[in-house]
Scaffold this active site. Sequence first.
Site: not given
Length: 144
Positions: A65, A102
């Site tokens: 991701s 993230k």
Amino acid sequence: MKEVKLTISNIENSDSECNIPFIESKIAAGFPSPCQDYMEGSIDFNKELVKHPSATFCARVSGNSMIDEGIDDGDILVVDKSIKPSDGKIVVSFIDGEFTLKRLAIKADGIWLCPANSDYNPIKIEDENNFQIWGVVTYVIKKK
């Protein structure tokens, strides 16, 4: 599509040295150069990568991701817990029982954890989430 999962590890013996031969001269990515003649000593990875030993840990990335940030499956992160998380930093966080990696986005409508892969959606942190930022990524050690 595989979400990024992290394996967290402490840095052992951070007071000890980890010396590896170091070439001080720049290395061209084109024409070959006889580097052995230019060995200048060694580099200590602990001193180079770890600024706050008691607040630093490593984590291995599992997932994709964050690939658009150049962070790939199998890479190792150096993460510093003493750095204040701020907008735009890549952070290791714990949300609802799982670690994730993230980019932190602090916006008028709240805190967001943003992936770097269009196959994934940003995560908005809500009041009911069990959420904590564990640290800010300072280095990525690439797996080749």
